[in-house]
Enzyme design. Structure first.
Site, PDB file in Angstrom:
ATOM      1  N   HIS A 164       0.866  -1.182   0.000  1.00 39.17           N
ATOM      2  CA  HIS A 164       0.000   0.000   0.000  1.00 39.17           C
ATOM      3  C   HIS A 164       0.907   1.238   0.000  1.00 39.17           C
ATOM      4  CE1 HIS A 164      -3.072  -2.828   2.041  1.00 39.17           C
ATOM      5  NE2 HIS A 164      -3.247  -2.805   0.731  1.00 39.17           N
ATOM      6  N   GLU A 167       1.391   4.071   2.624  1.00 36.89           N
ATOM      7  CA  GLU A 167       1.903   3.692   3.949  1.00 36.89           C
ATOM      8  C   GLU A 167       3.436   3.800   3.921  1.00 36.89           C
ATOM      9  OE1 GLU A 167      -2.010   0.863   4.186  1.00 36.89           O
ATOM     10  OE2 GLU A 167      -0.055  -0.101   4.397  1.00 36.89           O
ATOM     11  N   HIS A 256       3.401  -2.589   6.835  1.00 36.02           N
ATOM     12  CA  HIS A 256       2.286  -1.681   6.493  1.00 36.02           C
ATOM     13  C   HIS A 256       2.154  -0.543   7.496  1.00 36.02           C
ATOM     14  CE1 HIS A 256      -0.090  -4.106   3.471  1.00 36.02           C
ATOM     15  NE2 HIS A 256       0.837  -4.968   3.845  1.00 36.02           N
ATOM     16  N   GLU A 332       1.844  -3.529  11.376  1.00 32.15           N
ATOM     17  CA  GLU A 332       1.118  -2.268  11.166  1.00 32.15           C
ATOM     18  C   GLU A 332       1.689  -1.195  12.094  1.00 32.15           C
ATOM     19  OE1 GLU A 332      -1.186  -1.744   8.937  1.00 32.15           O
ATOM     20  OE2 GLU A 332      -1.927  -3.736   8.382  1.00 32.15           O
TER      21      GLU A 332
HETATM   22 ZN    ZN Z   1      -1.576  -1.569   4.322  1.00 32.48          ZN
END
Ligand code: ZN
Length: 371
Positions: A164, A167, A256, A332
């Site tokens: 992504h 990010e 991420h 994350e």
């Molecule tokens: Zn992500």
């Protein structure tokens, strides 16, 4: 001097709707061929001494509206050091207020990591001792997808970031991991003897250059393509899965950022058909080691854990865990801050992302023999 606002540069994203003096109405542009948007990055010129009120008028339709609660936009006078700006969210509008003596200001959702920095990073990593480089193939926009390998141990460890593209903390994390892993620290030497590392610094260079939040040049969310990627939609995943098939995978971290949750956390491979107590214990021991090493990681807050067999096998972590019987996880980091150890001036930042990259490897050194 009147104010001008532009996002006409690599990774830039904003539309200027209207404005007068220091008050401007703006909108975030959706990813190409996609409804996703949240990433913004733009420059304001002529800002010196002006009370700026910048309204992102379509924030209420963004991908993660929970991401705007208690969020602070990042602002910089040099496009390098990013501080938190006065930010509020009300009735679907994100409002940034700022006053400065500097003529030029940059604003972004999070400290950007642009294509120029990425290319310089790739060039630098190529020169590191023991590091082998291979271009896996070209993306839809014609960019290289680079794979680095390091070490000669039996455990196959994959580290990959920024599926992504918005990010950006994921590639800052990579800077920290890369600064540590080829070096002389005994834990790094131990890792290189116990494991072979396969590293993709940026899985989505096209989306990064285009100023996307979540998708590649075709508007495809790469982290939903792992069940059946195609060259038309998601060549990035075709290349990486093919390379994984050749190497095997014992341990994988997919790096991420999360828009809404103000913590650093891990999402594991619970709910995959092959989930076993032995692999669960090894995964848990890794989380325990990581938590013991840094206040910047915790396991209390995170995503809901899927029930038995309920994992989405289109997501990288689940697909890799299942296909290779690997210990796989999604790291994350927050756009907001890590609320267990908050930093009021810069919140979660490139420096903290880098530090975590090193710490994740130190924790891996604690368990790598068991892989
Ligand atoms: Zn992500």
């Amino acid at each position: 001097m009147s104010i001008t606002i532009t996002a006409d540069f690599d990774g830039g994203n904003i539309e200027v709707l209207s404005g007068q003096g220091g008050a401007w109405d703006l909108a975030i542009r959706p990813d190409h061929n996609s409804h996703y948007y949240q990433w913004f990055y733009f420059r304001v010129d002529g800002a010196a001494g002006v009370d700026l009120t910048l309204r992102l008028t379509n924030a209420g339709g963004s991908a993660y509206t929970g991401g705007w609660e208690n969020y602070r936009a990042r602002v910089s006078t040099d496009n390098a050091d990013w501080l938190c700006a006065d930010t509020s969210y009300e009735n679907g509008v994100l409002t940034i207020r700022h006053r400065t003596d500097a003529d030029t200001l940059w604003f972004a959702y999070f400290a950007p990591f642009d294509s120029q920095r990425h290319r310089a990073f790739v060039a630098q990593v190529k020169t590191l001792p023991g590091m082998a480089h291979r271009v896996l193939g070209q993306t839809l926009d014609g960019r290289d997808l680079d794979l680095f390998t390091l070490g000669d141990g039996p455990a196959k460890v994959w580290l990959y970031a920024r599926q992504h593209p918005g990010e950006t903390m994921a590639e800052w994390w990579m800077e920290g991991a890369i600064a540590f892993l080829p070096g002389s620290d005994p834990a790094a030497q131990h890792l290189r003897q116990a494991a072979t590392f396969y590293i993709v610094l940026n899985m989505n260079p096209d989306g990064s250059a285009r100023g996307h939040l979540r998708t590649n040049a075709a508007g495809v969310d790469l982290n939903r393509e792992w069940g059946g990627p195609t060259m038309e939609r998601s060549p990035e995943i075709v290349y990486v899965l093919d390379a994984m098939q050749k190497s095997g995978v014992d341990f994988a971290i997919d790096v991420h950022g999360d828009e809404a949750i103000p913590h650093v956390f891990m999402a594991g491979f619970e709910g995959t058909p092959s989930w076993s107590e032995a692999r669960a214990a090894l995964y848990q021991s890794y989380l325990d080691r990581l938590m013991a090493r840094t206040a910047d990681f915790q396991t209390t807050y995170g995503y809901d854990i899927p029930g038995p067999g309920a994992a989405n096998l289109a997501i990288s972590t689940n697909a890799v865990a299942e296909r290779f019987t690997a210990i796989a996880m999604t790291l994350e980091m927050p756009f907001k801050d890590h609320d267990d150890a908050p930093e009021p001036v810069r919140a979660w930042s490139p420096d903290r992302s880098r530090k975590l990259g090193e710490t994740c490897l130190l924790a891996l050194a604690d368990i790598v023999e068991a892989l």
